[in-house]
Design a protein around this motif. Structure first.
Motif, PDB file in Angstrom:
ATOM      1  N   LYS A  62       1.165 -29.593   2.668  1.00  0.00           N
ATOM      2  CA  LYS A  62       1.050 -28.660   1.545  1.00  0.00           C
ATOM      3  C   LYS A  62       1.139 -27.215   2.024  1.00  0.00           C
ATOM      4  O   LYS A  62       1.784 -26.378   1.385  1.00  0.00           O
ATOM      5  N   THR A  63       0.495 -26.923   3.146  1.00  0.00           N
ATOM      6  CA  THR A  63       0.559 -25.569   3.695  1.00  0.00           C
ATOM      7  C   THR A  63       1.993 -25.188   4.037  1.00  0.00           C
ATOM      8  O   THR A  63       2.458 -24.089   3.716  1.00  0.00           O
TER       9      THR A  63
ATOM     10  N   ALA B 246       6.691 -22.168   2.753  1.00  0.00           N
ATOM     11  CA  ALA B 246       8.157 -22.181   2.631  1.00  0.00           C
ATOM     12  C   ALA B 246       8.591 -21.592   1.287  1.00  0.00           C
ATOM     13  O   ALA B 246       9.568 -20.833   1.216  1.00  0.00           O
ATOM     14  N   LEU B 247       7.862 -21.912   0.221  1.00  0.00           N
ATOM     15  CA  LEU B 247       8.164 -21.343  -1.096  1.00  0.00           C
ATOM     16  C   LEU B 247       7.957 -19.834  -1.102  1.00  0.00           C
ATOM     17  O   LEU B 247       8.774 -19.081  -1.645  1.00  0.00           O
ATOM     18  N   VAL B 248       6.855 -19.396  -0.485  1.00  0.00           N
ATOM     19  CA  VAL B 248       6.582 -17.953  -0.408  1.00  0.00           C
ATOM     20  C   VAL B 248       7.688 -17.246   0.354  1.00  0.00           C
ATOM     21  O   VAL B 248       8.176 -16.181  -0.062  1.00  0.00           O
TER      22      VAL B 248
ATOM     23  N   SER C  52      10.366 -14.542  -1.092  1.00  0.00           N
ATOM     24  CA  SER C  52      10.384 -13.217  -0.475  1.00  0.00           C
ATOM     25  C   SER C  52      11.772 -12.816   0.001  1.00  0.00           C
ATOM     26  O   SER C  52      12.092 -11.628   0.058  1.00  0.00           O
ATOM     27  N   LEU C  53      12.612 -13.799   0.347  1.00  0.00           N
ATOM     28  CA  LEU C  53      13.935 -13.504   0.880  1.00  0.00           C
ATOM     29  C   LEU C  53      15.022 -13.418  -0.195  1.00  0.00           C
ATOM     30  O   LEU C  53      16.182 -13.174   0.132  1.00  0.00           O
ATOM     31  N   LEU C  54      14.637 -13.588  -1.445  1.00  0.00           N
ATOM     32  CA  LEU C  54      15.621 -13.463  -2.521  1.00  0.00           C
ATOM     33  C   LEU C  54      16.134 -12.025  -2.599  1.00  0.00           C
ATOM     34  O   LEU C  54      15.405 -11.083  -2.292  1.00  0.00           O
ATOM     35  N   PRO C  55      17.374 -11.840  -3.016  1.00  0.00           N
ATOM     36  CA  PRO C  55      17.913 -10.478  -3.122  1.00  0.00           C
ATOM     37  C   PRO C  55      17.293  -9.717  -4.296  1.00  0.00           C
ATOM     38  O   PRO C  55      16.623 -10.295  -5.156  1.00  0.00           O
TER      39      PRO C  55
ATOM     40  N   ALA D 213       5.241 -14.276  -4.743  1.00  0.00           N
ATOM     41  CA  ALA D 213       4.771 -14.633  -3.406  1.00  0.00           C
ATOM     42  C   ALA D 213       3.248 -14.700  -3.349  1.00  0.00           C
ATOM     43  O   ALA D 213       2.668 -15.631  -2.775  1.00  0.00           O
ATOM     44  N   VAL D 214       2.576 -13.731  -3.972  1.00  0.00           N
ATOM     45  CA  VAL D 214       1.113 -13.683  -3.924  1.00  0.00           C
ATOM     46  C   VAL D 214       0.501 -14.835  -4.714  1.00  0.00           C
ATOM     47  O   VAL D 214      -0.419 -15.518  -4.234  1.00  0.00           O
TER      48      VAL D 214
END
Length: 203
Positions: free
Chosen positions: A20-21, A26-28, A32-35, A104-105
């Motif tokens: 889960k971690t 990975a989702l965060v 975060s890396l989206l344009p 992300a948060v």
């Protein structure tokens, strides 16, 4: 140590703490890396809503009430982020970056909402155990990472408490009126956390 864990039987509650971690982080990272574009903002928002709906938080609204609380607690941070970038970068990057920060948060908050702190600490420590070969203490690193992950939603909750108290007194939404009590509560939490760690022999 303060914990925001909420018992439940959703998918995230049933997942082992280690996988889960990795999944949440990975989702965060992916968000975060989206344009900085409109479609990226839509993707970040959609992913966040879908994950909260599947989390099984038992708030009566498929996780949307808890999601709303998390976002409301971040409103000053989001306002500062969006307004500053709106001035220098324009509307599209401002909205996209603000959405990515919020996503992300609140996604990271799901990790501590669905995992007891002890289970999270054990999982991170197991994952970092190979670092013992290079003389890095996995227990200390795991503790630092766990405290960091748990502190973000705790501070969000403190911010929500300050705003609720202001509304109850009929106070206006002034930044100064919010910042002073919030900093006092955050400092108190930091001192209490430091005392708790010292009592457990952490230096």
């Amino acid at each position: 140590m303060l914990s925001l864990y909420r018992p439940g039987d959703g998918i995230l509650h049933r997942m082992p703490a280690g996988p889960k971690t990795v999944l949440v982080l990975a989702l965060v990272l992916a968000v975060s890396l989206l344009p900085s574009s409109w479609w990226a903002a839509a993707v970040a928002a959609t992913v966040t809503v879908a994950v909260y709906a599947l989390a099984g938080l038992r708030d009566g609204m498929l996780g949307m009430r808890e999601l709303g609380r998390q976002i409301a607690a971040l409103k000053w941070v989001l306002a500062l982020t969006i307004v500053s970038q709106l001035i220098f970068l324009g509307p599209e990057p401002a909205v996209a970056n603000g959405t990515r920060v919020a996503a992300a948060v609140v996604l990271a908050a799901l990790l501590v909402l669905t995992t007891p702190v002890t289970a999270l600490l054990d999982a991170v420590e197991r994952g970092l155990r190979p670092l013992e070969r290079v003389r890095i203490d996995p227990q200390r690193v795991a503790l630092v990472l766990t405290v960091t992950l748990t502190t973000v939603p705790v501070l969000a909750r403190l911010a929500a408490q300050v705003r609720d108290a202001q509304r109850a007194r009929g106070s206006r939404g002034s930044l100064r009126a919010f910042a002073v009590p919030f900093l006092v509560l955050a400092s108190k939490h930091a001192f209490e956390l430091g005392d708790a760690l010292s009592a457990r022999g952490v230096r």
